[in-house]
Scaffold this motif. Structure first.
Motif, short mmCIF file in Angstrom:
data_model
loop_
_atom_site.label_atom_id
_atom_site.label_comp_id
_atom_site.label_asym_id
_atom_site.label_seq_id
_atom_site.Cartn_x
_atom_site.Cartn_y
_atom_site.Cartn_z
N ARG A 64 -8.11 1.03 -2.79
CA ARG A 64 -7.46 2.01 -1.90
C ARG A 64 -8.33 3.25 -1.75
O ARG A 64 -8.48 3.80 -0.66
CB ARG A 64 -6.07 2.39 -2.43
CG ARG A 64 -4.99 1.34 -2.19
CD ARG A 64 -3.61 1.92 -2.42
NE ARG A 64 -3.41 2.33 -3.80
CZ ARG A 64 -2.92 1.57 -4.75
NH1 ARG A 64 -2.59 0.32 -4.49
NH2 ARG A 64 -2.76 2.03 -5.97
N LEU A 65 -8.89 3.71 -2.86
CA LEU A 65 -9.77 4.86 -2.82
C LEU A 65 -11.00 4.59 -1.95
O LEU A 65 -11.41 5.44 -1.15
CB LEU A 65 -10.23 5.23 -4.24
CG LEU A 65 -9.32 6.14 -5.05
CD1 LEU A 65 -9.74 6.12 -6.51
CD2 LEU A 65 -9.39 7.57 -4.51
N ALA A 66 -11.59 3.41 -2.12
CA ALA A 66 -12.77 3.06 -1.34
C ALA A 66 -12.45 3.00 0.14
O ALA A 66 -13.24 3.46 0.99
CB ALA A 66 -13.35 1.74 -1.83
N ASP A 67 -11.28 2.44 0.48
CA ASP A 67 -10.88 2.38 1.88
C ASP A 67 -10.69 3.78 2.46
O ASP A 67 -11.15 4.07 3.57
CB ASP A 67 -9.59 1.57 2.02
CG ASP A 67 -9.09 1.53 3.44
OD1 ASP A 67 -9.85 1.11 4.34
OD2 ASP A 67 -7.94 1.94 3.69
N ALA A 68 -10.03 4.66 1.72
CA ALA A 68 -9.81 6.03 2.20
C ALA A 68 -11.14 6.76 2.37
O ALA A 68 -11.35 7.46 3.37
CB ALA A 68 -8.91 6.78 1.21
N TYR A 69 -12.05 6.60 1.40
CA TYR A 69 -13.35 7.24 1.51
C TYR A 69 -14.14 6.66 2.69
O TYR A 69 -14.82 7.39 3.42
CB TYR A 69 -14.14 7.08 0.22
CG TYR A 69 -15.50 7.73 0.26
CD1 TYR A 69 -15.62 9.12 0.19
CD2 TYR A 69 -16.65 6.97 0.40
CE1 TYR A 69 -16.87 9.73 0.25
CE2 TYR A 69 -17.90 7.57 0.47
CZ TYR A 69 -18.01 8.94 0.39
OH TYR A 69 -19.25 9.54 0.46
N ASP A 151 -11.40 6.59 -18.49
CA ASP A 151 -10.23 7.46 -18.38
C ASP A 151 -9.27 6.95 -17.31
O ASP A 151 -9.65 6.22 -16.39
CB ASP A 151 -10.65 8.89 -18.02
CG ASP A 151 -11.49 9.52 -19.13
OD1 ASP A 151 -11.44 9.02 -20.25
OD2 ASP A 151 -12.19 10.50 -18.84
N VAL A 152 -8.02 7.37 -17.42
CA VAL A 152 -7.03 7.04 -16.39
C VAL A 152 -7.31 7.89 -15.16
O VAL A 152 -7.44 9.10 -15.24
CB VAL A 152 -5.60 7.31 -16.90
CG1 VAL A 152 -4.59 7.09 -15.77
CG2 VAL A 152 -5.29 6.42 -18.09
N GLU A 153 -7.46 7.23 -14.00
CA GLU A 153 -7.71 7.93 -12.75
C GLU A 153 -6.51 7.72 -11.82
O GLU A 153 -6.42 6.70 -11.13
CB GLU A 153 -8.99 7.40 -12.10
CG GLU A 153 -10.27 7.87 -12.78
CD GLU A 153 -10.65 9.28 -12.36
OE1 GLU A 153 -10.62 10.17 -13.23
OE2 GLU A 153 -10.98 9.48 -11.20
N ASP A 154 -5.59 8.67 -11.85
CA ASP A 154 -4.39 8.53 -11.05
C ASP A 154 -4.65 8.91 -9.59
O ASP A 154 -5.38 9.85 -9.30
CB ASP A 154 -3.28 9.44 -11.59
CG ASP A 154 -2.60 8.83 -12.80
OD1 ASP A 154 -2.74 7.62 -13.00
OD2 ASP A 154 -1.94 9.57 -13.54
N SER A 155 -4.03 8.19 -8.70
CA SER A 155 -3.94 8.57 -7.30
C SER A 155 -2.56 8.12 -6.83
O SER A 155 -1.92 7.27 -7.46
CB SER A 155 -5.05 7.94 -6.46
OG SER A 155 -4.99 6.53 -6.52
N LEU A 156 -2.10 8.69 -5.75
CA LEU A 156 -0.78 8.34 -5.24
C LEU A 156 -0.89 8.00 -3.76
O LEU A 156 -1.33 8.83 -2.97
CB LEU A 156 0.20 9.50 -5.43
CG LEU A 156 1.61 9.26 -4.88
CD1 LEU A 156 2.31 8.16 -5.66
CD2 LEU A 156 2.43 10.54 -4.90
N ALA A 157 -0.52 6.78 -3.40
CA ALA A 157 -0.58 6.32 -2.02
C ALA A 157 0.82 6.35 -1.41
O ALA A 157 1.78 5.86 -2.01
CB ALA A 157 -1.15 4.91 -1.95
N LEU A 158 0.91 6.93 -0.22
CA LEU A 158 2.19 6.99 0.51
C LEU A 158 1.94 6.68 1.97
O LEU A 158 0.86 6.97 2.50
CB LEU A 158 2.80 8.40 0.42
CG LEU A 158 3.35 8.88 -0.91
CD1 LEU A 158 3.72 10.34 -0.81
CD2 LEU A 158 4.56 8.06 -1.31
N GLN A 159 2.93 6.12 2.62
CA GLN A 159 2.87 5.88 4.06
C GLN A 159 4.13 6.47 4.67
O GLN A 159 5.24 6.12 4.27
CB GLN A 159 2.76 4.38 4.35
CG GLN A 159 2.30 4.08 5.77
CD GLN A 159 1.78 2.65 5.89
OE1 GLN A 159 0.93 2.22 5.12
NE2 GLN A 159 2.33 1.92 6.84
#
Length: 279
Positions: A64-69, A151-159
């Motif tokens: 998801r991060l790669a797609d957003a970037y 380490d834990v790398e949190d992100s939050l995806a919303l639509q």
């Protein structure tokens, strides 16, 4: 002190970031780029899991991060930065109850930096649908000295749909994310204000001679040269969000601000959001 934005830290820490940007810029169809990026990130994380077993559980979030970037790169690497006084006023503003009927954004995908203490979000409009996808990143995302693989790398995806009520999405989000989500929603609402100015520039720590070259008023070759110098040195191009009537320095407010809906009288109809600023 030079501010390192989360989007810059992502580019610096993920070994596939440059390739992701190239794929999204090169492929005519975004779906083709997405498929190739998913495969690329999956392969890399499978290798990394041999040393860091826990990283295997993060494949979906890293994709998801790669797609957003990648979308950020595809649509011009635009980063919108809310200036301090404006952010202070928004911090004293209640989140809107709805997204506006028409969501006017500076690009189809961009990074919105809302607060040095909270973080920011990748913002992506969904083509053909009245929806916007958000990927929130905390301010401590991939800080220098941290091992992002371990380490834990949190992100939050919303639509979110627009127009649409926001009370339910806000209530469903875990408490540690609500402050950042409220700031992002206020930032999106701010984008619809007719008086908002987006002033293109570079981050404050960028060398003035290169910035002057990149902002040359008459010579396109000079602008291209200066921009290349700054990007190669790791500096971020920024659209600074400014609004007349809001102090440039943080202030104290006795009465919180809020958003109200106002009918639009043009042919398309609907409603827009009006910001009643804190006092």
């Amino acid at each position: 002190m030079k501010m390192i934005y989360a989007v810059q830290r992502y580019a610096a820490t993920r070994p596939w970031a440059k390739r992701v940007g190239q794929l999204y810029a090169r492929e005519v169809q975004q779906t083709a780029a997405q498929q190739q990026v998913q495969e690329l990130v999956g392969r890399e994380l499978t290798r990394a899991a041999q040393v860091y077993p826990a990283v295997a559980a993060r494949t979906a979030s890293e994709q998801r991060l790669a797609d957003a970037y990648g979308q950020f790169c595809r649509h011009g690497k635009l980063m919108a930065h809310l200036e301090d006084g404006l952010m202070q006023a928004l911090r004293h503003t209640r989140a809107p109850g709805h997204l506006p009927d028409r969501l006017q954004l500076p690009a189809a995908a961009f990074y919105l930096h809302v607060d040095g203490a909270e973080g920011g979000a990748f913002v992506m409009q969904m083509p053909g649908r009245q929806e916007v996808a958000l990927l929130l990143l905390r301010a401590d995302f991939s800080l220098a000295g941290a091992d992002w693989l371990a380490d834990v790398e949190d992100s939050l995806a919303l639509q979110l749909a627009y127009p649409g009520e926001l009370a339910a999405p806000l209530a469903a989000v875990a408490a540690p994310w609500r402050g950042l989500l409220t700031a992002v929603l206020n930032g999106l609402a701010l984008m619809t204000q007719p008086r908002l100015l987006l002033v293109r520039g570079w981050e404050g720590a960028a060398p003035s001679d290169s910035v002057a070259l990149a902002m040359h008023p008459a010579c396109a070759k000079s602008r291209q040269k200066g921009r290349s110098q700054l990007l190669q040195a790791g500096y971020q191009e920024v659209s600074y969000c400014r609004l007349d009537g809001v102090a440039t320095l943080p202030g104290d407010y006795a009465t919180p601000g809020y958003w109200r809906r106002q009918a639009v009288s043009d042919a398309e109809g609907g409603a827009r959001l009006v910001w009643v600023m804190p006092r």
